[in-house]
Design a protein around this motif. Structure first.
Motif, PDB file in Angstrom:
ATOM      1  N   GLU A  78     -23.279 -43.216  71.297  1.00 41.02           N
ATOM      2  CA  GLU A  78     -23.181 -43.189  72.756  1.00 41.02           C
ATOM      3  C   GLU A  78     -23.618 -41.818  73.274  1.00 41.02           C
ATOM      4  OE1 GLU A  78     -19.371 -44.373  74.130  1.00 41.02           O
ATOM      5  OE2 GLU A  78     -19.420 -46.332  73.118  1.00 41.02           O
ATOM      6  N   LYS A 103     -25.499 -46.348  75.693  1.00 39.07           N
ATOM      7  CA  LYS A 103     -25.201 -46.698  74.309  1.00 39.07           C
ATOM      8  C   LYS A 103     -26.478 -47.188  73.647  1.00 39.07           C
ATOM      9  CE  LYS A 103     -22.251 -49.429  71.282  1.00 39.07           C
ATOM     10  NZ  LYS A 103     -21.138 -50.398  71.165  1.00 39.07           N
ATOM     11  N   THR A 135     -26.324 -49.767  67.620  1.00 34.33           N
ATOM     12  CA  THR A 135     -25.626 -48.654  66.948  1.00 34.33           C
ATOM     13  C   THR A 135     -24.303 -48.383  67.670  1.00 34.33           C
ATOM     14  OG1 THR A 135     -26.452 -46.809  68.294  1.00 34.33           O
ATOM     15  CG2 THR A 135     -27.892 -47.635  66.541  1.00 34.33           C
ATOM     16  N   ASN A 136     -23.524 -47.488  67.109  1.00 35.15           N
ATOM     17  CA  ASN A 136     -22.295 -47.023  67.764  1.00 35.15           C
ATOM     18  C   ASN A 136     -22.505 -45.676  68.455  1.00 35.15           C
ATOM     19  OD1 ASN A 136     -20.706 -49.238  66.876  1.00 35.15           O
ATOM     20  ND2 ASN A 136     -20.469 -48.277  64.855  1.00 35.15           N
TER      21      ASN A 136
END
Length: 219
Positions: A106, A99, A103-104
């Motif tokens: 992945e 990840k 941030t989001n």
């Protein structure tokens, strides 16, 4: 650990690959460097003076072991590679799930990740005024604290370009020979700006880069 013996044919094929893969990339780097030296006579003069001292010291002989005595040549070469890396994008396969911090985003194991080399090389966070050819970007004092992944013309780590030493030595030797005999100058046909050719595999200009070569009379 399994080992595999290379045949003479394997070795010959690899040697041919080094030359074939390194021809267009090294020629393009040299082209871009001479173009900017023609546009920036002060940079060219400083580089020529360093080359003259080097050749006087070593009896006009170029040796792989002494090329590190040309720090400004390295700066000019690195700045050329920053602005015009042969590959503008690197591809890597993720070895583990990851990840990205803050941030989001992945990344899954086995996923192909595209690394935007050109975008990184023109990031003002690492290189102020990135559109300007400035070898001082690679002066020793300006390297302190800069992230090692901010300069990726040959990749980085165990999967970096296997021909990095050959390519750098080849371009430096050629520049030394040229500038010891010639001055490079802009001419009426020298363009001041250009875009990249979208139909070329490696980074290349969409226009011809004309410069003039004048024999040096002081040597």
């Amino acid at each position: 650990m399994e080992t595999e013996e290379l045949s003479n044919s394997d070795i010959e094929a690899q040697a041919f690959a080094f030359y074939a893969a390194g021809y267009d990339t090294s020629a393009s780097t040299l082209c871009f460097m001479l173009y900017h030296l023609a546009l920036e006579p002060e940079i060219q003069e400083r580089l020529r003076n360093e080359i003259d001292v080097y050749l006087r010291t070593h009896g006009d002989q170029i040796d792989l072991e002494t090329l590190n005595e040309l720090p400004y040549l390295d700066q000019v070469l690195n700045e050329t590679l920053r602005m015009y890396p042969s590959d503008d994008t690197l591809l890597r396969k993720a070895q583990n799930d990851y990840k990205c911090p803050g941030t989001n985003v992945e990344v899954s194991r086995g996923q192909i990740v595209l690394i935007p080399v050109l975008g990184i090389h023109y990031d003002e966070k690492y290189y102020p005024n990135p559109e300007i050819f400035n070898p001082e970007n690679f002066a020793r004092e300006n390297l302190i604290g800069r992230h090692p992944c901010s300069f990726l013309p040959f990749g980085l780590g165990p999967r970096n370009c296997i021909g990095i030493r050959f390519a750098r030595a080849q371009v430096r030797a050629c520049v030394i020979k040229l500038l010891s005999k010639f001055r490079v100058e802009a001419c009426k046909d020298t363009v001041r700006s250009f875009c990249f050719d979208p139909y070329r595999l490696n980074i290349a200009p969409d226009k011809k880069l004309y410069v003039n070569f004048h024999p040096r009379m002081d040597r």
